[in-house]
Design a protein around this motif. Sequence first.
Motif, PDB file in Angstrom:
ATOM      1  N   VAL A  33      20.987   8.946 -10.058  1.00  0.00           N
ATOM      2  CA  VAL A  33      21.123  10.295 -10.612  1.00  0.00           C
ATOM      3  C   VAL A  33      20.520  10.391 -12.009  1.00  0.00           C
ATOM      4  O   VAL A  33      19.833  11.353 -12.339  1.00  0.00           O
ATOM      5  N   VAL A  34      20.790   9.398 -12.857  1.00  0.00           N
ATOM      6  CA  VAL A  34      20.224   9.364 -14.208  1.00  0.00           C
ATOM      7  C   VAL A  34      19.223   8.222 -14.251  1.00  0.00           C
ATOM      8  O   VAL A  34      19.533   7.098 -13.852  1.00  0.00           O
ATOM      9  N   ARG A  35      18.004   8.521 -14.760  1.00  0.00           N
ATOM     10  CA  ARG A  35      16.903   7.575 -14.635  1.00  0.00           C
ATOM     11  C   ARG A  35      16.251   7.277 -15.988  1.00  0.00           C
ATOM     12  O   ARG A  35      15.271   7.888 -16.365  1.00  0.00           O
ATOM     13  N   GLY A  36      16.836   6.367 -16.740  1.00  0.00           N
ATOM     14  CA  GLY A  36      16.200   5.886 -17.964  1.00  0.00           C
ATOM     15  C   GLY A  36      16.200   6.870 -19.116  1.00  0.00           C
ATOM     16  O   GLY A  36      15.160   7.122 -19.734  1.00  0.00           O
ATOM     17  N   GLU A  52      18.552  22.709 -15.675  1.00  0.00           N
ATOM     18  CA  GLU A  52      19.190  23.372 -14.547  1.00  0.00           C
ATOM     19  C   GLU A  52      20.351  22.540 -14.006  1.00  0.00           C
ATOM     20  O   GLU A  52      20.475  21.350 -14.295  1.00  0.00           O
ATOM     21  N   SER A  53      21.178  23.165 -13.179  1.00  0.00           N
ATOM     22  CA  SER A  53      22.218  22.434 -12.468  1.00  0.00           C
ATOM     23  C   SER A  53      21.561  21.356 -11.605  1.00  0.00           C
ATOM     24  O   SER A  53      20.539  21.603 -10.965  1.00  0.00           O
ATOM     25  N   GLY A  54      22.146  20.162 -11.623  1.00  0.00           N
ATOM     26  CA  GLY A  54      21.599  19.059 -10.844  1.00  0.00           C
ATOM     27  C   GLY A  54      20.572  18.229 -11.576  1.00  0.00           C
ATOM     28  O   GLY A  54      20.027  17.272 -11.010  1.00  0.00           O
ATOM     29  N   SER A  55      20.302  18.546 -12.843  1.00  0.00           N
ATOM     30  CA  SER A  55      19.296  17.787 -13.585  1.00  0.00           C
ATOM     31  C   SER A  55      19.823  16.463 -14.126  1.00  0.00           C
ATOM     32  O   SER A  55      19.046  15.632 -14.600  1.00  0.00           O
ATOM     33  N   GLY A 241      16.979  14.027 -13.513  1.00  0.00           N
ATOM     34  CA  GLY A 241      17.587  12.801 -14.022  1.00  0.00           C
ATOM     35  C   GLY A 241      16.884  12.151 -15.188  1.00  0.00           C
ATOM     36  O   GLY A 241      17.265  11.044 -15.601  1.00  0.00           O
ATOM     37  N   LYS A 242      15.863  12.814 -15.751  1.00  0.00           N
ATOM     38  CA  LYS A 242      15.119  12.223 -16.863  1.00  0.00           C
ATOM     39  C   LYS A 242      14.947  13.234 -17.979  1.00  0.00           C
ATOM     40  O   LYS A 242      14.950  14.450 -17.753  1.00  0.00           O
ATOM     41  N   VAL A 288      18.866  15.367  -5.398  1.00  0.00           N
ATOM     42  CA  VAL A 288      19.347  14.227  -6.181  1.00  0.00           C
ATOM     43  C   VAL A 288      19.234  12.959  -5.338  1.00  0.00           C
ATOM     44  O   VAL A 288      19.664  12.913  -4.183  1.00  0.00           O
ATOM     45  N   GLY A 289      18.632  11.933  -5.925  1.00  0.00           N
ATOM     46  CA  GLY A 289      18.474  10.666  -5.229  1.00  0.00           C
ATOM     47  C   GLY A 289      17.268  10.619  -4.325  1.00  0.00           C
ATOM     48  O   GLY A 289      16.979   9.578  -3.726  1.00  0.00           O
ATOM     49  N   ALA A 290      16.519  11.730  -4.199  1.00  0.00           N
ATOM     50  CA  ALA A 290      15.316  11.759  -3.366  1.00  0.00           C
ATOM     51  C   ALA A 290      14.132  12.201  -4.223  1.00  0.00           C
ATOM     52  O   ALA A 290      13.394  13.125  -3.873  1.00  0.00           O
TER      53      ALA A 290
END
Length: 336
Positions: A33-36, A52-55, A241-242, A288-290
Amino acid sequence: MPREYRMMTEAPPPLEITDLTTTFVSRNRRTEVVRGVSFTVRRGETMMLLGESGSGKSVTARSIMRLYGPSAEIGGSVKLLGRELLDLAEPQLRAIRGAQIALVPQDPTGALDPLRRIGSQLTEVLAAHGVERVRGAARRRAEELLALVGIPDPKRVADSYPHELSGGMRQRAVIAIAVSCDPQVLIADEPTTALDVTVQAQILELIAELQQRLGMAVLMVTHDVGVAAEFGGRVGVMYAGKLVEEGPARQVLSSPRHPYTAGLLDSLPTPGIARGALRSIVGSPPSVGAFPLGCAFAARCPHARRSCGEADPPLVAVGADRVAACPVVNTEAAVA
């Protein structure tokens, strides 16, 4: 004073995040979900996480405090006043949460115990962190804290149950609990959600006043560009996620250097634009995750090139104290 000596004597920043990753783990699936994510919040400074929502904004904020337990694998580094939080055992974290780093959650109703009076919930926090264990003194301190957050009748509110208060009063009570132990860092996760515009402005003003009075570093999560602009400080724009852009709020929100930031600003209602004529960002964020190979925003980006789908662009300097992750836009800006 020699530069080397100054560097040795400088206090570490209240919050320093380096390459933070969060992956949720279930029996059959791993979801990144969170990437670095990396950023620093200095004493008295505000950092806004905007997107946005889901970021991944709220997950980033809650991962810092390690609130997900064993369901999440958290990597990278989270330093609070120079101390690495990701190395601490749960009992050590419990002593720090609420005392040195505190959270104002998105939903004050869900954060408060519906079966206990507000004063009791405040005195419990004071006792748990050793601030005030004597019952009478703790009660007086609880009323002082409620007055501090602008509640006009603190004695009545201390004796009230959460359902007896308005949404704005509940949010003020939650803020009183969060600042009760004078934390170094305050994390506010969408603190104005579900409040009307007038109360939103009051809550933001309250957080700013408390920050100035207590000298806290503030990390605020928001999807509202207006809130980010009003509160000021620094802005980190998140997508998929970034962080895709980060820098002083006034500069980022007046002269964006990433197409996603520009899209958020273009979608705001402004005088002179007819109703129904607002621009929007085409498409939808990736699931998320894709996340796709390369730049996660490329499928929605008007500046996308073939190379954007080949490699995920890193954050690079685009000015004094500013970074962005779009080589196309920033190459065009440099040429212009």
